[in-house]
Write an enzyme that holds these catalytic residues in place. Structure first.
Site, PDB file in Angstrom:
ATOM      1  NE  ARG A  38      -4.700  -1.794   2.101  1.00 35.34           N
ATOM      2  CZ  ARG A  38      -4.539  -2.393   2.602  1.00 35.34           C
ATOM      3  NH1 ARG A  38      -5.045  -2.115   3.902  1.00 35.34           N
ATOM      4  NH2 ARG A  38      -6.395  -3.015   1.863  1.00 35.34           N
ATOM      5  CE  LYS A 198     -22.434 -14.095   6.351  1.00 34.50           C
ATOM      6  NZ  LYS A 198     -21.872 -12.521   7.257  1.00 34.50           N
ATOM      7  N   GLY A 346      -9.255  -9.003  -1.929  1.00 30.83           N
ATOM      8  CA  GLY A 346      -7.980  -9.358  -1.322  1.00 30.83           C
ATOM      9  C   GLY A 346      -7.487 -11.163  -1.360  1.00 30.83           C
ATOM     10  N   GLY A 369     -13.504  -3.211   0.032  1.00 33.73           N
ATOM     11  CA  GLY A 369     -14.950  -3.119   0.527  1.00 33.73           C
ATOM     12  C   GLY A 369     -15.012  -1.396  -0.716  1.00 33.73           C
TER      13      GLY A 369
HETATM   14  P1  AMP Z   1     -15.699 -12.479   0.541  1.00 33.19           P
HETATM   15  O1  AMP Z   1     -15.308 -12.071   1.240  1.00 33.19           O
HETATM   16  O2  AMP Z   1     -17.192 -12.688   0.983  1.00 33.19           O
HETATM   17  O3  AMP Z   1     -15.495 -12.696  -0.526  1.00 33.19           O
HETATM   18  O4  AMP Z   1     -16.102 -14.128   1.622  1.00 33.19           O
HETATM   19  C1  AMP Z   1     -14.697 -14.988   1.152  1.00 33.19           C
HETATM   20  C2  AMP Z   1     -15.249 -16.080   1.755  1.00 33.19           C
HETATM   21  O5  AMP Z   1     -16.128 -17.258   1.956  1.00 33.19           O
HETATM   22  C3  AMP Z   1     -13.614 -17.134   1.705  1.00 33.19           C
HETATM   23  O6  AMP Z   1     -12.830 -16.993   3.339  1.00 33.19           O
HETATM   24  C4  AMP Z   1     -13.854 -18.617   1.418  1.00 33.19           C
HETATM   25  O7  AMP Z   1     -13.641 -19.863   1.949  1.00 33.19           O
HETATM   26  C5  AMP Z   1     -15.957 -18.752   1.463  1.00 33.19           C
HETATM   27  N1  AMP Z   1     -16.400 -19.112   0.848  1.00 33.19           N
HETATM   28  C6  AMP Z   1     -16.501 -19.300  -0.323  1.00 33.19           C
HETATM   29  N2  AMP Z   1     -17.155 -20.739  -0.539  1.00 33.19           N
HETATM   30  C7  AMP Z   1     -17.625 -21.409  -0.163  1.00 33.19           C
HETATM   31  C8  AMP Z   1     -18.458 -21.924   0.506  1.00 33.19           C
HETATM   32  N3  AMP Z   1     -18.510 -23.507  -0.543  1.00 33.19           N
HETATM   33  N4  AMP Z   1     -18.582 -22.946   1.847  1.00 33.19           N
HETATM   34  C9  AMP Z   1     -17.902 -22.130   3.063  1.00 33.19           C
HETATM   35  N5  AMP Z   1     -16.923 -20.499   2.645  1.00 33.19           N
HETATM   36  C10 AMP Z   1     -17.038 -20.905   1.204  1.00 33.19           C
END
Ligand code: AMP
Length: 389
Positions: A38, A198, A346, A369
């Site tokens: 950064r 999510k 990230g 974000g």
């Molecule tokens: P995000 O911060 O929303 O981009 O989510 C990233 C996280 O989603 C990572 O830590 C992944 O391990 C998790 N993730 C992705 N696919 C799955 C899955 N099939 N089951 C559980 N966690 C997941």
């Protein structure tokens, strides 16, 4: 770009207050910087401002000190590293406001780094009096902290309001140029690849991208909420029960623009090293951990035909190999597509590095974000406050 750039200004003899993102990872004792990425990202703007003959005040937050001084979140190690990278002295202020700091106001050619702005609760409250003290009577505000531009804080918005001119730094300009083109005027076909944990975190992004892109490819845990909405088996996979209705509405609105995985890597538990297998229908006692090979093939084909690719979020639990296979395979497909590729978040960046293709990606955003809010079509307060051209 509709906003003023630092390149539009005559900076000779002026005092520039620049908000940078020096929120670097530190060792536990706060003494050693574990990645200076950064700091390096802001060097072009810092050098530019100094080369123009201006005095430079740098401000940043680091970590979450919750409005109180905390020696493990001091910017002192950053000042030392910046000095090495710049090859010229950087004065380190003992605080970000107060008489001692006022006495250190830099002369043209000098650099002063203020201490962590979040050591004061007024920073996150965007307190106008605090912003006025921070500004130190500078002539120009330069915003180069894209990663903090979605926050309306004193150092990202308040200072810009009390100074006569507010302009984008070179890093900020680059972010706005690539992300802006991708969502307003992309070369087509334009494909978005969204993954992660999510639906609820990215629902606004999904809804906005559906208005823009030609194809939206969904992976990661978020896919299972959509599969549930289609009435498909999801076993023990992470499903957001309270978002199933919303997912159903999105599916109806999206039609065949939205693609979901057709096969899955499943395991009995979410534990590193647990045995896994590929299935098309997820059994009752298993949970999805990655997209399967047929999905990789189908998504790769769409990616290969794209002229613009927007990517945020991993396709599976990529922290636990071999469940990184889907994410890494798509990182390679994005790199080989020859399309303009804009990546945020990230995890996607780590996957791109793991695949060894970082140099083939057009733009890797420095703001997780902030880039999501941008893709959701929201106006970032730290951008809105900049002076119009
Ligand atoms: P995000 O911060 O929303 O981009 O989510 C990233 C996280 O989603 C990572 O830590 C992944 O391990 C998790 N993730 C992705 N696919 C799955 C899955 N099939 N089951 C559980 N966690 C997941």
């Amino acid at each position: 770009m509709p906003k003023l750039s630092v390149r539009d200004l005559d900076l000779k003899g002026k005092c520039v207050f620049m908000r940078v993102d020096f929120n670097v990872p530190l060792s536990e004792d706060g003494q050693t910087i574990t990645s200076d990425k950064r700091i390096r990202a802001s060097l072009p703007t810092i050098r530019y401002v100094l080369d123009q003959g201006a005095a430079l005040i740098l401000a940043s937050h680091l970590g979450r000190p919750k409005g109180k001084p905390n020696p493990t979140m001091s910017l002192k190690p950053v000042a030392r590293r910046l000095e090495e990278l710049l090859g010229r002295p950087v004065k380190m202020a003992p605080d970000c406001i107060g008489p001692e700091v006022e006495a250190m106001k830099p002369a043209p050619g000098e650099v002063l780094l203020l201490e962590n702005v979040r050591f004061h609760p007024e920073e996150e409250k965007n307190d106008p009096e605090f912003a006025r003290k921070l500004a130190l009577g500078s002539d120009v505000f330069v915003q180069d902290a894209f990663g903090s531009a979605h926050r309306a804080h004193a150092s990202t918005v308040g200072v810009a309001k009390v100074l006569p001119v507010a302009a984008a730094g070179l890093l900020m300009e680059k972010e706005l140029e690539y992300l802006g083109k991708a969502i307003t005027n992309p070369d087509r076909p334009c494909v978005a690849l969204l993954g992660g944990a999510k639906v609820s975190d990215k629902i606004e992004v999904i809804q906005n991208l559906l208005k823009i892109v030609d194809r939206l490819l969904i992976g990661g845990a978020m896919a299972y909420t959509f599969l549930r909405a289609q009435g498909r088996p999801t076993g023990k996979s992470k499903v957001e029960e309270d978002k199933v209705d919303l997912a159903r509405e999105v599916l109806a609105q999206a039609g065949d623009k939205l693609m979901l995985p057709v096969d899955h890597v499943v395991a009995a538990e979410l534990v590193a090293g647990a045995p896994s297998e590929v299935v098309e229908a997820i059994p009752e006692d298993k949970l999805g951990v990655d997209i399967g090979p047929k999905t990789v093939a189908a998504y790769s084909e769409v990616i290969r035909s794209a002229k613009t690719i927007i990517w945020n979020g991993p396709m599976g639990v990529f922290e636990m190999p071999p469940w990184d296979a889907g994410t890494v395979a798509l990182a390679k497909a994005v790199a080989e597509s020859g399309a303009v590729s804009v990546v945020g978040g990230g995890d996607s960046e780590k996957a791109i590095k793991a695949a060894g293709v970082a140099d083939k990606i057009t733009h890797i955003s420095t703001g997780g974000g902030a880039s999501l809010e941008f893709l959701a079509g929201l106006e970032l307060p730290g951008v809105a406050v900049l002076t119009d051209k």
